[in-house]
Design a protein around this motif. Sequence first.
Motif, PDB file in Angstrom:
ATOM      1  N   UNK A  33       0.828  -1.207   0.000  1.00 11.98           N
ATOM      2  CA  UNK A  33       0.000   0.000   0.000  1.00 11.98           C
ATOM      3  C   UNK A  33       0.860   1.254   0.000  1.00 11.98           C
ATOM      4  N   UNK A  34       1.991   1.210   0.709  1.00 10.85           N
ATOM      5  CA  UNK A  34       2.898   2.359   0.716  1.00 10.85           C
ATOM      6  C   UNK A  34       3.464   2.608  -0.686  1.00 10.85           C
ATOM      7  N   UNK A  35       3.876   1.540  -1.352  1.00 12.03           N
ATOM      8  CA  UNK A  35       4.443   1.702  -2.695  1.00 12.03           C
ATOM      9  C   UNK A  35       3.393   2.229  -3.668  1.00 12.03           C
ATOM     10  N   UNK A  36       2.183   1.692  -3.598  1.00 11.75           N
ATOM     11  CA  UNK A  36       1.123   2.158  -4.495  1.00 11.75           C
ATOM     12  C   UNK A  36       0.744   3.601  -4.191  1.00 11.75           C
ATOM     13  N   UNK A  37       0.774   3.954  -2.909  1.00 12.18           N
ATOM     14  CA  UNK A  37       0.510   5.351  -2.546  1.00 12.18           C
ATOM     15  C   UNK A  37       1.542   6.272  -3.182  1.00 12.18           C
ATOM     16  N   UNK A  38       2.789   5.800  -3.221  1.00 12.07           N
ATOM     17  CA  UNK A  38       3.850   6.622  -3.783  1.00 12.07           C
ATOM     18  C   UNK A  38       3.633   6.983  -5.232  1.00 12.07           C
ATOM     19  N   UNK A  39       2.888   6.129  -5.970  1.00 10.77           N
ATOM     20  CA  UNK A  39       2.627   6.445  -7.379  1.00 10.77           C
ATOM     21  C   UNK A  39       1.845   7.739  -7.526  1.00 10.77           C
ATOM     22  N   UNK A  40       0.988   8.025  -6.573  1.00 11.75           N
ATOM     23  CA  UNK A  40       0.195   9.253  -6.648  1.00 11.75           C
ATOM     24  C   UNK A  40       0.697  10.330  -5.724  1.00 11.75           C
ATOM     25  N   UNK A  41       1.924  10.156  -5.212  1.00 10.27           N
ATOM     26  CA  UNK A  41       2.447  11.093  -4.229  1.00 10.27           C
ATOM     27  C   UNK A  41       3.067  12.341  -4.795  1.00 10.27           C
ATOM     28  N   UNK A  42       3.093  12.489  -6.100  1.00 11.37           N
ATOM     29  CA  UNK A  42       3.609  13.724  -6.676  1.00 11.37           C
ATOM     30  C   UNK A  42       5.112  13.798  -6.780  1.00 11.37           C
ATOM     31  N   UNK A  43       5.789  12.649  -6.819  1.00 12.90           N
ATOM     32  CA  UNK A  43       7.234  12.657  -6.957  1.00 12.90           C
ATOM     33  C   UNK A  43       7.938  12.564  -5.627  1.00 12.90           C
ATOM     34  N   UNK A  44       9.265  12.426  -5.679  1.00 12.30           N
ATOM     35  CA  UNK A  44      10.034  12.254  -4.462  1.00 12.30           C
ATOM     36  C   UNK A  44      10.422  10.798  -4.288  1.00 12.30           C
ATOM     37  N   UNK A  45      10.731  10.419  -3.051  1.00 10.24           N
ATOM     38  CA  UNK A  45      11.215   9.073  -2.762  1.00 10.24           C
ATOM     39  C   UNK A  45      10.189   8.289  -1.946  1.00 10.24           C
ATOM     40  N   UNK A  46      10.104   6.996  -2.231  1.00  4.68           N
ATOM     41  CA  UNK A  46       9.361   6.051  -1.415  1.00  4.68           C
ATOM     42  C   UNK A  46      10.371   5.019  -0.943  1.00  4.68           C
ATOM     43  N   UNK A  47      10.370   4.734   0.365  1.00  2.18           N
ATOM     44  CA  UNK A  47      11.393   3.893   0.966  1.00  2.18           C
ATOM     45  C   UNK A  47      10.761   2.634   1.545  1.00  2.18           C
TER      46      UNK A  47
END
Length: 602
Positions: A33-47
Amino acid sequence: MYAPFFGLSKEPFSIAPDPRFLYMSEQHREALAHLLYGLGGGGGFVLLTGEIGAGKTTVCRCFLEQVPATCSVAYIFNPKLTAHELLQTVCAEFGLLPAAAADGDGDGDGDAQGNGPDDHRSIKAHVDALNAFLLASHAQGRQAVLVIDEAQSLSADVLEQLRLLTNLETTERKLLQIVLIGQPELRDMLARPELEQLAQRVIARYHLGALSAAESQQYIRHRMAVAGTGAQMPFDGPALARIHTLSRGVPRRINLLADRALLGAYAQGRQRADRRTVDQAALEVFGARPQRAGVPRGALLAAGALVLVLGVALGWVLTMGWPAQTTAVAAPMAASSASSSSAAVTAASAPAATASASAPASASASASASASASVPAAGGRSGLPAAAAVAPAGGQPAAVAAPALDDPAALLAAAQPSQATAWRELALQWHVAVGEGEPCTAVAQAQLACLRSALGGLPVVRQLARPGVLTLRSADGQTVYAQLLALGERSATLQAGSQRFELTLPALARVWRGEFATLWRTPPGWRAEAGPQGDAKQRAWVAAQLAAAGQGGSAPLADRVRAFQVAQGLPPDGVAGPLTLIALMRLTATGAADEPRLGATR
């Protein structure tokens, strides 16, 4: 070698990443869910971090399967590169090298004044080519995602180059989303002062821990069921508990240990691997004799030292007598210790309090621990709230803690507009990752089927007792979708995107008209196209299950089905449809043990 001996069609504990054996615990679903959230997070890093063998690659594969077709993905699995080599690899993954080689300076004008072969072009040329690609992708409505596995191997200067890549942006959003997946050392690296700027650009982070004792058993049972549905569990209770202790709940270690234990039982001609066999397997696999009670040797030494000190102190007291002022001194010391302990607890819980203030509470103690682990270092941003919380397999529905937010308008604003995406999110709770295509067709490969109900409302939902998707409608007729996680007598808990809502049932009724959809595990040989009465094999299976449920006899099958439906409070139509089959499998314990259950609100 041993598979036929145990009635298995294949070896269940291979360490090869076979997607047929995919098992996703609650933690793995949260990580996804964290990784999928990162797709719509507007850029930056997902760890995403985790111990060796914890399942990071499994989560990454699921993530890559669910990336929308509108995303361009570059995947790097060997990051031991220089900054120059990294840019070359990124450009190659995005398919830019052939065009860039034809135009040496990367400006797209086709001149012949470049810097020679592509692998000798400057860093600036690669960045310029990448920037042009990202701008063109943005103009087409596409998104670019860079996934780097084993990211703990990145050097500081390469991490800094990655940070600079996130500066490629428009006035509205950043153009490149970067996902870093690595071992715990990656978190330590990002906590260094020189990397604070990068740490501040982490929009979501999660640490994947080990499986709990219950999850370890579910994991083993799941893999055994996939390898041979009719096989008997070859591990007894003590052996399962021992496997969890010796493997520390790490999936890869579980595989290695369980595989060697089954091999040992096979060599002895025994159908079950007991605790002694597991201990012997641990000696062969891990190369060290396990502790008898699972207590680390260091803890035993420390306990022994403490006993020795206390013994000396007690001897001194008995010999010299107890000082008269001890009582007067002890009270201030105790108060001071309590004050210090309280201050320490307060300080230690401050990050968790910060996280809980910005995200909904977790659904269980294990989920709370996971959420606390996802709190970033100083300068970072908090992680996501826990994913859908359901009851552990084979257990009672868990109580789901959710914020008291009786706001249907906020729920509608956060809900999922795509029904297909809602189905994909729901499938994760059945340990099934659905990629592109029609979700209900895809889940059939995992012996699942979609069930939609527009009638019955809450009584049907309570009877099914499993999480599902609610169809919500706004006042202007817009349709959106949210996952139902828990249901009580007065309220319900729903998940919408990365947020969790608790609504009273009257408030829910303002946006929900009773449409509910969920998944169910179909019986062996079940075919939807066979019609409501099924084929001969399906009817024979239903008859056998009815007999096991106490509805045997020589009466026509439809009459026996009708009698069962009456006893279970189902519409008595005499047809063994999905609702009847679900109730029948639950009653006869023929359903899968890893099916999620609907939680209960407080």
